[in-house]
Motif scaffolding. Sequence first.
Motif, PDB file in Angstrom:
ATOM      1  N   ALA A   1      -2.333   9.530   2.812  1.00 42.12           N
ATOM      2  CA  ALA A   1      -3.271   8.434   3.081  1.00 42.12           C
ATOM      3  C   ALA A   1      -2.579   7.318   3.852  1.00 42.12           C
ATOM      4  O   ALA A   1      -3.139   6.758   4.807  1.00 42.12           O
ATOM      5  N   LEU A   2      -1.354   7.001   3.445  1.00 41.70           N
ATOM      6  CA  LEU A   2      -0.591   5.951   4.126  1.00 41.70           C
ATOM      7  C   LEU A   2      -0.280   6.344   5.563  1.00 41.70           C
ATOM      8  O   LEU A   2      -0.444   5.537   6.490  1.00 41.70           O
TER       9      LEU A   2
ATOM     10  N   ASN B   1      -3.040   6.010   8.109  1.00 43.25           N
ATOM     11  CA  ASN B   1      -3.287   4.639   8.556  1.00 43.25           C
ATOM     12  C   ASN B   1      -2.156   4.106   9.440  1.00 43.25           C
ATOM     13  O   ASN B   1      -2.402   3.443  10.451  1.00 43.25           O
TER      14      ASN B   1
ATOM     15  N   GLU C   1      -2.305  -8.526   2.169  1.00 42.17           N
ATOM     16  CA  GLU C   1      -3.584  -7.935   2.573  1.00 42.17           C
ATOM     17  C   GLU C   1      -3.367  -6.828   3.607  1.00 42.17           C
ATOM     18  O   GLU C   1      -4.048  -5.789   3.566  1.00 42.17           O
TER      19      GLU C   1
ATOM     20  N   ASP D   1      -2.141  -3.850   1.672  1.00 42.94           N
ATOM     21  CA  ASP D   1      -3.215  -3.260   0.882  1.00 42.94           C
ATOM     22  C   ASP D   1      -4.109  -2.375   1.749  1.00 42.94           C
ATOM     23  O   ASP D   1      -4.565  -1.308   1.307  1.00 42.94           O
ATOM     24  N   THR D   2      -4.362  -2.809   2.970  1.00 39.73           N
ATOM     25  CA  THR D   2      -5.200  -2.030   3.888  1.00 39.73           C
ATOM     26  C   THR D   2      -4.539  -0.695   4.210  1.00 39.73           C
ATOM     27  O   THR D   2      -5.195   0.358   4.219  1.00 39.73           O
TER      28      THR D   2
ATOM     29  N   PHE E   1      -2.284   0.893   2.411  1.00 37.96           N
ATOM     30  CA  PHE E   1      -2.112   1.704   1.207  1.00 37.96           C
ATOM     31  C   PHE E   1      -3.437   2.124   0.569  1.00 37.96           C
ATOM     32  O   PHE E   1      -3.426   2.788  -0.475  1.00 37.96           O
ATOM     33  N   ALA E   2      -4.536   1.766   1.159  1.00 31.43           N
ATOM     34  CA  ALA E   2      -5.834   2.124   0.586  1.00 31.43           C
ATOM     35  C   ALA E   2      -6.007   3.640   0.552  1.00 31.43           C
ATOM     36  O   ALA E   2      -5.699   4.333   1.525  1.00 31.43           O
ATOM     37  N   PRO E   3      -6.489   4.190  -0.549  1.00 26.81           N
ATOM     38  CA  PRO E   3      -6.687   5.648  -0.632  1.00 26.81           C
ATOM     39  C   PRO E   3      -7.805   6.094   0.294  1.00 26.81           C
ATOM     40  O   PRO E   3      -8.702   5.318   0.632  1.00 26.81           O
TER      41      PRO E   3
ATOM     42  N   GLN F   1      -8.936  13.471   1.433  1.00 16.30           N
ATOM     43  CA  GLN F   1      -7.620  13.416   0.809  1.00 16.30           C
ATOM     44  C   GLN F   1      -6.820  14.693   1.025  1.00 16.30           C
ATOM     45  O   GLN F   1      -7.373  15.770   1.218  1.00 16.30           O
TER      46      GLN F   1
END
Length: 357
Positions: free
Chosen positions: A295-296, A299, A334, A337-338, A340-342, A348
Motif C-alpha cells: 500500500a505504501l 502511493n 498529514e 498519513d496519506t 501510509f493509508a491502507p 490490497q
Amino acid sequence: MTDTETADEVLVSAEGGVGRIRLNRPKAIHALTTGMCETMSAALLRWRTDDNVQCVVIDHAVGRGFCAGGDVVMLARSGAGDAAEARDFFFAEYRLNHLLFTYDKPTVAIMDGITMGGGVGISQPCTYRVATENTRLAMPETGIGLFPDVGGGWYLSRLPGRVGQFMALTGARLDGAECAYLGLATHYVPSGSLEDLVERIAKAPDRVQGALGAASESAPEPRIAASAPQISRLFASDSLEEVIAALEADGGDWAEKELGTLRGKSPLSCKVSLRLLAEGAGRDTFADEMRAEYALAANVVRTHDFKEGVRALLIDKDNRPSWEPPAPEAVTGEMLDTLFAPLPASEQWTPFPETQK
C-alpha cells in the motif's frame, strides 16, 4: 532428475535434488523485473510439491553482483498516471519475497557482490544466506525517494541496536563481514570457494548445512562493530529532526560524515522509512508487512521525490535531486498519513494461496 529451462533473464534448472535459480541480467546487475519475479515464483511453487527437489540455491550467473534491486527506472516512468505497471511489479515481487519467507524446503542465497534493495528482498527470507568478501549489502532507497521495502520494515527493525534505522536513513553499504556480524548472513564463504560449495550441495542436497559449514571461514573483524555505540546513541530517535540534531551536537568526524550523507537524502523518504520500521517492529506476520509495504509503495511511486530521485541518480545522473519538501520540518504528519493509508480491500496485496496456512 534433469529438467532445465532457460529464460533470457533467469536461468531455472533442477537436477540431482537441487533447484537452481540464477539471475542473468548482468548489464543491469540483475535488477529485477516483473517477469523475473514471476519466473522465480513459478519455479519455487512447482518445486514445493516436487519430492525430487530437496533444496533451492539462488545466485547470479555472470557479472559483478548478485542483484542491484528492482528496475526502479521502469517504476519511476510508470509512476505517472495510475501507476498500474509499478503496482504489478510490487505485487509480483512481494509475493516472491513472501513465498521465500514461508518456503518449506531449505533455500540458499549466495550474496556474492552487490546485494541491494530487491536483492536483499530475495536473500533475507532464505534459510541460509552466504556472504563473501565481495558482498556489498545496502538499502539505499532514501537516495531515490523510495523506502526500504521488500520486507525492510521487518528485517531492519529487528537488527541489534539502531543499526536498521541507520541503514534505512543513510543507505550504508555493509561488507560480508558486517553482514555475518549482524546476522544478515548465516555463513561467510570466500568467493573462490563458491563453486566448490555448490558442488557439495549438489552431491548431498539433504545435507545443505554440512556443505555450508565445510565451505565457511571465520569472517574478518566487522568494521561496523566500532561504530555500534555511536549508531545506538545518535540514531536513537524515530524523529528525523532529533537524529539530525544529535549528529549536529556530536560534532565528531563520524557524526559529520553521516550528517553529510543524511542531508543528501529525501526528507520525505527518511520520515517514511523511520515510521515504517517503527510500525514493522510490531507486526505479527511477514504477510502483514508485505501488505502494508505494498500500500505504501503504491502511493510513494507517485510522489515527486521518487521520480526526481530516479531522474537525478539513475537517468540524468547529475546527482542533484530537488526534494519536495526540501527540509525535514516541512514533512508533516498529514503527508505521512496519506502515504501510509491502507488500500481498499479489493486492491490490497495478497500472498500466493499456497503459502496461506
